[in-house]
Design a protein around this motif. Sequence first.
Motif, PDB file in Angstrom:
ATOM      1  N   GLU A 137      -2.487  -4.781  -7.178  1.00 34.51           N
ATOM      2  CA  GLU A 137      -1.381  -5.731  -7.272  1.00 34.51           C
ATOM      3  C   GLU A 137      -0.790  -5.702  -8.686  1.00 34.51           C
ATOM      4  OE1 GLU A 137      -0.999 -10.544  -7.078  1.00 34.51           O
ATOM      5  OE2 GLU A 137      -2.122  -9.581  -5.460  1.00 34.51           O
ATOM      6  N   ARG A 168       2.196  -9.990   3.481  1.00 29.57           N
ATOM      7  CA  ARG A 168       1.792 -10.642   2.226  1.00 29.57           C
ATOM      8  C   ARG A 168       2.759 -10.299   1.105  1.00 29.57           C
ATOM      9  NH1 ARG A 168      -4.223 -10.588  -0.619  1.00 29.57           N
ATOM     10  NH2 ARG A 168      -3.534 -10.818  -2.772  1.00 29.57           N
ATOM     11  N   GLN A 172       5.133 -12.742  -1.264  1.00 30.66           N
ATOM     12  CA  GLN A 172       4.988 -12.726  -2.724  1.00 30.66           C
ATOM     13  C   GLN A 172       6.165 -12.066  -3.439  1.00 30.66           C
ATOM     14  OE1 GLN A 172       1.216 -10.725  -3.306  1.00 30.66           O
ATOM     15  NE2 GLN A 172       0.038 -12.595  -2.962  1.00 30.66           N
ATOM     16  N   ARG A 174       7.070  -8.933  -3.344  1.00 30.42           N
ATOM     17  CA  ARG A 174       6.637  -7.658  -3.907  1.00 30.42           C
ATOM     18  C   ARG A 174       6.978  -6.517  -2.960  1.00 30.42           C
ATOM     19  NH1 ARG A 174       2.606 -11.130  -6.067  1.00 30.42           N
ATOM     20  NH2 ARG A 174       2.183 -10.700  -8.281  1.00 30.42           N
TER      21      ARG A 174
END
Length: 231
Positions: A137, A168, A172, A174
Amino acid sequence: MADGLQAHALEAAFLALRAVLPTGQPRAPKQFYALGDLQSAFQSLRAPLATAKARGGLINPWSLAGLGHDEVRNAGALAGLWMTEFGGETSSMFLAHYLRAALPTTDWFEALGTGYRVETEVCPMGDAADRVDLIIETSVHLIGIEVKIHAGLGRDQLDRYKASVFRRAELQKRSARIVLLAPFSPNVPDVSSTSWSDVARAASTAAGASVVGRSFVQQMIAAFGAHVQAF
């Protein structure tokens, strides 16, 4: 009478075979080297071997650690070697070189330079059935890495992991990526395939070409690369 004829036929057959089968003991193979040269070669190896033994370079520490071909243990060791808490810039270089082989369109040296985190056995959306071996991450990337050595993939395993990681990442804000680290390459859309040879090359590059002068961290990373090379 019939039994006598069969016995006679068998005897004749074996006599015929005897004529074409090799006889006597096999010859010793020819010696294509001089024994004196061989003795000199072993003699010249004594000093380098003694030096390697004194430096502790004859046994791979990861073999002593008992990792074997266990996927969970090797994934855990790899995660540790990638963490800057373990090896600082060398660990970051190790990860960057591996990710460059997996996902070459991104400058991973720059992406990791702003900081990153490595986690193992992660359930991206809380579902225990979708446990990803490694998660990398960064500030803008979320990378799921599934590790395989001898085991194969489960039914729709990568598709399920991909959906979980991408969800996810979306929450987030991302960019999501999925990478398979395995000795085989399945044809799954949006999944990058890498081999353990890619890990070994990344480890060797991060550790430096010269064995002399390597730091403890570089030695451990190089040894891990040698350990997984044959997977």
